[in-house]
Design an enzyme around this catalytic site. Structure first.
Site, PDB file in Angstrom:
ATOM      1  CB  THR A 153      -2.510  33.705  23.840  1.00 17.85           C
ATOM      2  OG1 THR A 153      -3.423  34.209  24.804  1.00 17.85           O
ATOM      3  CG2 THR A 153      -3.120  32.505  23.140  1.00 17.85           C
ATOM      4  CG  ASP A 154       1.972  36.885  22.506  1.00 15.91           C
ATOM      5  OD1 ASP A 154       0.866  37.109  21.947  1.00 15.91           O
ATOM      6  OD2 ASP A 154       3.029  36.749  21.877  1.00 15.91           O
ATOM      7  CB  ALA A 155       0.311  41.466  24.708  1.00 18.04           C
ATOM      8  N   GLY A 198      -2.176  37.875  21.240  1.00 16.96           N
ATOM      9  CA  GLY A 198      -3.191  36.842  21.040  1.00 16.96           C
ATOM     10  C   GLY A 198      -2.685  35.580  20.376  1.00 16.96           C
ATOM     11  CB  VAL A 199       0.171  34.502  18.573  1.00 20.30           C
ATOM     12  CG1 VAL A 199      -0.546  35.242  17.455  1.00 20.30           C
ATOM     13  CG2 VAL A 199       1.371  35.290  19.040  1.00 20.30           C
TER      14      VAL A 199
END
Length: 132
Positions: A10-12, A14-15
């Site tokens: 995930t990225d910053a 949250g996905v």
């Protein structure tokens, strides 16, 4: 093929980070062939490798940490030395389509010279194109 989204995917926000879908679909293509009796490693040792030469991706909805994803791989077209697949990534819990890819793979030698798709692999793929 089923796979779980891990925190590291995930990225910053949250996905799932967009490029991770490429990894998911690469694994799914390998498993698709394995489930039909074809080992990518054995095909390569016999002189047939399948690099991606074209990809079109539509991101429709996000996947999040701990989602269980299902990747469905469907052959669309089989030529002499290339083939096209549709890959769809769905959230397993609700079936929602998250990402769809159209992928073209070429058949080349380990020295990257074009060659024909091995007859057995071509027959396997063609049978599923005909069935669709």
């Amino acid at each position: 093929m089923l796979l779980r989204v891990y925190y590291e995917d995930t990225d910053a926000a949250g996905v799932v980070y967009h490029s991770n879908y490429l990894n998911y679909c690469e694994r799914a293509r390998t498993e698709y062939l394995r489930e039909r009796g074809w080992s990518v490693a054995e095909l390569a040792s016999d002189g047939a490798v399948f690099p991606v030469v074209r990809m079109e991706i539509d991101f429709k909805a996000p996947a999040r940490h701990d989602d269980l994803l299902q990747v469905i791989t469907t052959p669309l077209r089989v030529g002499g030395s290339s083939f096209e697949l549709r890959q769809q990534v769905h959230r397993a819990s609700d079936g929602k389509l998250l990402v769809e890819l159209l992928v073209t793979l070429a058949c080349v030698t380990p020295q990257l010279k074009a060659r024909r798709i091995p007859a057995g692999v071509r027959a396997t793929l063609s049978a599923e194109v005909s069935a669709a």
